[in-house]
Structures are given as structure tokens and as C-alpha cells.
Enzyme design. Structure first.
Site, short mmCIF file in Angstrom:
data_model
loop_
_atom_site.label_atom_id
_atom_site.label_comp_id
_atom_site.label_asym_id
_atom_site.label_seq_id
_atom_site.Cartn_x
_atom_site.Cartn_y
_atom_site.Cartn_z
N GLU A 93 -6.26 7.87 -9.98
CA GLU A 93 -7.21 6.97 -9.33
C GLU A 93 -7.76 7.55 -8.04
OE1 GLU A 93 -5.48 3.11 -8.63
OE2 GLU A 93 -4.56 3.19 -10.62
N CYS A 106 -10.20 8.15 -0.83
CA CYS A 106 -8.75 8.15 -0.92
C CYS A 106 -8.38 8.82 -2.24
CB CYS A 106 -8.25 6.70 -0.88
SG CYS A 106 -6.49 6.56 -1.12
N CYS A 113 4.48 9.23 -9.47
CA CYS A 113 5.20 9.54 -8.23
C CYS A 113 6.70 9.39 -8.47
CB CYS A 113 4.73 8.56 -7.14
SG CYS A 113 5.41 8.91 -5.50
N CYS A 117 9.16 3.72 -4.17
CA CYS A 117 9.04 2.66 -3.17
C CYS A 117 8.88 1.33 -3.92
CB CYS A 117 7.83 2.90 -2.26
SG CYS A 117 7.98 4.41 -1.29
N CYS A 120 5.30 -0.42 -4.42
CA CYS A 120 4.17 0.43 -4.79
C CYS A 120 3.99 0.52 -6.30
CB CYS A 120 4.38 1.82 -4.19
SG CYS A 120 3.03 2.94 -4.56
N GLY A 160 0.82 9.36 -5.75
CA GLY A 160 1.61 10.57 -5.52
C GLY A 160 2.08 10.74 -4.10
N GLU A 161 3.02 11.65 -3.92
CA GLU A 161 3.53 11.98 -2.59
C GLU A 161 3.02 13.39 -2.24
OE1 GLU A 161 5.00 10.90 0.16
OE2 GLU A 161 5.06 12.96 0.83
N SER A 190 -0.84 11.48 4.02
CA SER A 190 0.15 10.40 4.17
C SER A 190 1.44 10.76 3.45
CB SER A 190 -0.44 9.12 3.58
OG SER A 190 0.43 8.04 3.77
N LEU A 214 6.15 4.32 7.40
CA LEU A 214 7.44 3.94 7.99
C LEU A 214 7.93 2.62 7.38
CD1 LEU A 214 9.55 4.71 10.14
CD2 LEU A 214 8.16 3.52 11.84
N HIS A 215 7.16 1.59 7.50
CA HIS A 215 7.38 0.27 6.88
C HIS A 215 8.64 -0.48 7.32
CE1 HIS A 215 3.96 1.35 4.59
NE2 HIS A 215 4.55 2.01 3.63
N ASN A 289 -0.45 -5.39 -0.40
CA ASN A 289 -1.06 -5.86 -1.63
C ASN A 289 0.05 -6.19 -2.60
OD1 ASN A 289 -4.02 -5.51 -1.40
ND2 ASN A 289 -3.44 -3.39 -0.99
N CYS A 330 -3.40 1.03 -4.64
CA CYS A 330 -3.32 2.25 -5.43
C CYS A 330 -2.31 2.16 -6.57
CB CYS A 330 -3.05 3.46 -4.54
SG CYS A 330 -1.37 3.62 -4.03
N1 SAH Z 1 3.21 8.85 -0.98
C1 SAH Z 1 2.43 8.76 0.20
C2 SAH Z 1 0.95 8.48 -0.04
C3 SAH Z 1 0.59 7.46 -1.08
S1 SAH Z 1 0.86 5.76 -0.69
C4 SAH Z 1 3.03 7.78 1.17
O1 SAH Z 1 4.03 7.16 0.84
O2 SAH Z 1 2.55 7.69 2.30
C5 SAH Z 1 -0.30 5.39 0.56
C6 SAH Z 1 0.11 4.23 1.46
O3 SAH Z 1 0.02 2.98 0.78
C7 SAH Z 1 1.55 4.34 1.95
O4 SAH Z 1 1.62 3.97 3.29
C8 SAH Z 1 2.24 3.34 1.07
O5 SAH Z 1 3.48 2.98 1.58
C9 SAH Z 1 1.21 2.25 0.98
N2 SAH Z 1 1.39 1.30 -0.11
C10 SAH Z 1 1.91 1.51 -1.33
N3 SAH Z 1 1.90 0.37 -2.05
C11 SAH Z 1 1.34 -0.57 -1.27
C12 SAH Z 1 1.05 -1.94 -1.45
N4 SAH Z 1 1.35 -2.59 -2.58
N5 SAH Z 1 0.45 -2.59 -0.42
C13 SAH Z 1 0.15 -1.94 0.73
N6 SAH Z 1 0.39 -0.65 0.95
C14 SAH Z 1 1.00 0.03 -0.03
#
Ligand code: SAH
Length: 338
Positions: A93, A106, A113, A117, A120, A160-161, A190, A214-215, A289, A330
Site C-alpha cells: 500500500e 507514505c 511485517c 505490534c 497495527c 513494514g519495518e 519511521s 514509542l507509544h 485508527n 496502513c
Molecule cells: N514499522 C515502522 C513504520 C510503519 S508503521 C514503525 O513502527 O514506525 C507507521 C506508524 O503508524 C507507526 O508509528 C505505527 O506505530 C503507527 N500505527 C500502526 N498502526 C496504527 C493504527 N492502527 N493507528 C495509528 N497508528 C498506527
């Protein structure tokens, strides 16, 4: 002999390859121009190259391409979300967003991935493979061609990471750096926090912005929602981030997705303030989201959380939600298509 993926080569690398196959080096700039400026998809279209050389190019190289499988356009803000098909049938995507200062894209860096997480969608169907540098570049080229818009900001925040596909991502950044109208200052990478790779990236001093997802400010909460925290805990991650800043002079942007009842209360804000106090950084608050089958929902106190951080001396902004009507979170489009 395996053919070389010609779109993944920098101009210098292409010169070397052209020399190796016994051709004159100046041909490389002509070929490069066809590939990256005129953006042809086949050697037969390179009209100032002899038929003989075109045949030779076909023998040693291949031109990668991607195809639009689905396109969703937001009625709210012109955000476009693409589902792209790759040469081997895999899908990724890409999201194109319009801002006051231009267009931002983006892009995805892997098919799927490994990071798992919990909030995600990209990780749900698992990991398939890394993207080639050419496949990252083609997300820009194909989106520009389709939309007629010129892209000047790139964020590696799709599926992806990025730091788990380190070499290909760095090669992609080198390809972007060659473009006269693209600055690495307009590129964000990121990461979920692969500390070892943050050190490697720091050594390259690329001038990009590093965003760290970080979250959560404590290992207890972070390990619960991001398994990567068991590999590199918050203290290891912070040490790497401080090193990155010292080495590059670029301040880190911390991503913080606010989840209802998980990381959006005063106690969490207070520990985040303690954690980041004194660091030259920025916090990007994201209203999460909610994903299909996900257990998390969007926090109701995003603005309050931001105020708490600001009162504690931490620079924070709330990310604007774009493409809300086309589900631009995403990983969801690819997942729905399986
Ligand atoms: N793997 C990388 C880049 C892809 S995710 C990373 O972890 O940074 C891009 C961003 O979207 C990250 O900050 C991720 O934590 C966040 N993200 C993933 N799922 C999400 C969701 N459902 N709502 C909001 N942000 C989300």
C-alpha cells in the site's frame, strides 16, 4: 546469470555496470535519464540507444514495475490510497497526501511485517519479503504518474519495518538523494525501535528525520502492545536515540498513538514527560485508527494529553487525520484484499 534490477542502481553504480559489459560509460547517463526522468518501462523505448545496445541491456538488466490494483480517493481531502501489485504478485500500500506545502507520500518498505505490534493491521498477515529499492522508488513514480502531482515529501511509514530492511532502505535513500528536486530533509524514516540499526543509521549521517514509534513511556505498557520492546527496552532505545541526535544533530520525532484506557491517562503523560525531559525532540500524537478485529479504540482525550505534555515542557502536536473516509490506516487495504 541473474539479471540486475537496473532501477535500484545509482548513477555511479550504473556507470560501473555499463563499463563491465564493455560499453562506454557516458551511455549510463542516457539510460539513467530514460529510467528516472522520462520513466520508460521498456528498453525498446530508449530511442537514442542503438538496437544492439538495447538488446544487450535486456540480456543483463531488468526494469522493475508495479501496477495499480486499487485506488481509493478521499472526498474529504484528496488523499489517495493505492494498492500496488508487485512483479511476483505480492501487494503493498501507498498513500498520497496533500498538504499546504506540497504532496507527501507514505510508502511501504516490506510485504507484511515481522514486528507484531498489537494495534497495527500491517503485521496481521505476517511477513512475506523485503521490498527492493526499485519497488520503493516505483511507489513514488507510479503515484506521480497516476495522480499528476509532484511529490516532495516522503515518509517511510507504510507497511513494514524500514530498519528491518536496512540495506535496501539506505540504497533507496541514496537514489532519492541523487534527485536535484528532492532533499533528504524532506524524508522521514519511521521505526518501531530497532536500537542496533538506529546506531548504524546514525553513522551514515543522512540528514533525514528519524521517527520513533514509542507509544508508551514504560516497559510494562510498551512490551504489552509492542513485542519489539522485549528485544530492545525503553532504556536501550533512549540511549540509541540520544546517540542518533548527538551524531546527526537531527532531533527525533516520537510517535505516540493514543489508545483509549491504555496509554492516555495522566500517569502515562507524567512518565512520558519524565522520560523525554531535556531531550531535543518532538512528540507526534496520533489518534489511533481502530483496526478490524482489533481490541483497541481511539482515545477520547487526545487534546488533554497534548496539554499535559505541553505543560510539562514537551513539544507535542496532534497529527491531522487524512483520508478518514477511505480507511487510510496502513495495512488494511492489503489485508482486506487477501
Ligand atoms: N514499522 C515502522 C513504520 C510503519 S508503521 C514503525 O513502527 O514506525 C507507521 C506508524 O503508524 C507507526 O508509528 C505505527 O506505530 C503507527 N500505527 C500502526 N498502526 C496504527 C493504527 N492502527 N493507528 C495509528 N497508528 C498506527
Amino acid at each position: 546469470m541473474d539479471k540486475t534490477d537496473i532501477l535500484s542502481l545509482t548513477l555511479d553504480e550504473l556507470r560501473t555496470k555499463i563499463d563491465e559489459i564493455g560499453e562506454q560509460k557516458f551511455r549510463a547517463s542516457q539510460i539513467y535519464d530514460w529510467l528516472h526522468n522520462k520513466r520508460v518501462r521498456d528498453f525498446s523505448e530508449m530511442s537514442n540507444i542503438s538496437a544492439q545496445l538495447r538488446e544487450k541491456l535486456n540480456k543483463y538488466f531488468w526494469i522493475n514495475s508495479i501496477k495499480i490494483k486499487k485506488r481509493l480517493v478521499s472526498d474529504l481531502d484528496n488523499t489517495v490510497k493505492y494498492l500496488y501489485g508487485l512483479y511476483d504478485g505480492e501487494k503493498i500500500e501507498t498513500v498520497l497526501m496533500e498538504y499546504k506545502h506540497g504532496n507527501s507520500i507514505c510508502i511501504s518498505t516490506q510485504v507484511g511485517c515481522k514486528m507484531q505490534c498489537k494495534f497495527c493491521a500491517s503485521t496481521k498477515a505476517g511477513y512475506v519479503r523485503d521490498l527492493l529499492p526499485s519497488e520503493m522508488l516505483l511507489q513514488i513514480y507510479e503515484s506521480e504518474r497516476d495522480s499528476g502531482r509532484k511529490i516532495n515529501h516522503v515518509v517511510l511509514m507504510g507497511i513494514g519495518e524500514p530498519l528491518d530492511n536496512f540495506d535496501n532502505v539506505v540504497q533507496f535513500l541514496k537514489l532519492l538523494d541523487e534527485k536535484p528536486d528532492m532533499s533528504l530533509r524532506h524524508i522521514s524514516v519511521s521505526t518501531c525501535g530497532l536500537a542496533d540499526r538506529i546506531y548504524d543509521l546514525a553513522e551514515l549521517k543522512l540528514g533525514i528525520t528519524l521517527s520513533v514509534s514509542l507509544h508508551a513511556p514504560t516497559d510494562e505498557i510498551r512490551s504489552e502492545i509492542m513485542p519489539v520492546n522485549k528485544r530492545y527496552n525503553i532504556s536501550q532505545l533512549m540511549t540509541a536515540c540520544k546517540y542518533y541526535f548527538e551524531k546527526t544533530g537531527r532531533r527525533i520525532s516520537y510517535e505516540f498513538a493514543l489508545i483509549d484506557g491504555v496509554n492516555d491517562d495522566k500517569a502515562t503523560a507524567d512518565s512520558l514527560i519524565r522520560l523525554l525531559k531535556g531531550q531535543n525532540c518532538h512528540v507526534n500524537l496520533i489518534p489511533i485508527n481502530a483496526i478490524k478485529d482489533g481490541v483497541f479504540s481511539r482515545s477520547k482525550s487526545v487534546e488533554e494529553f497534548k496539554e499535559m505534555l505541553s505543560d510539562g515542557g514537551i513539544n507535542a502536536t496532534v497529527r491531522r487525520t487524512l483520508g478518514a473516509d477511505i480507511n487510510a490506516a496502513c495495512g488494511q487495504l492489503r489485508r482486506d484484499d487477501q
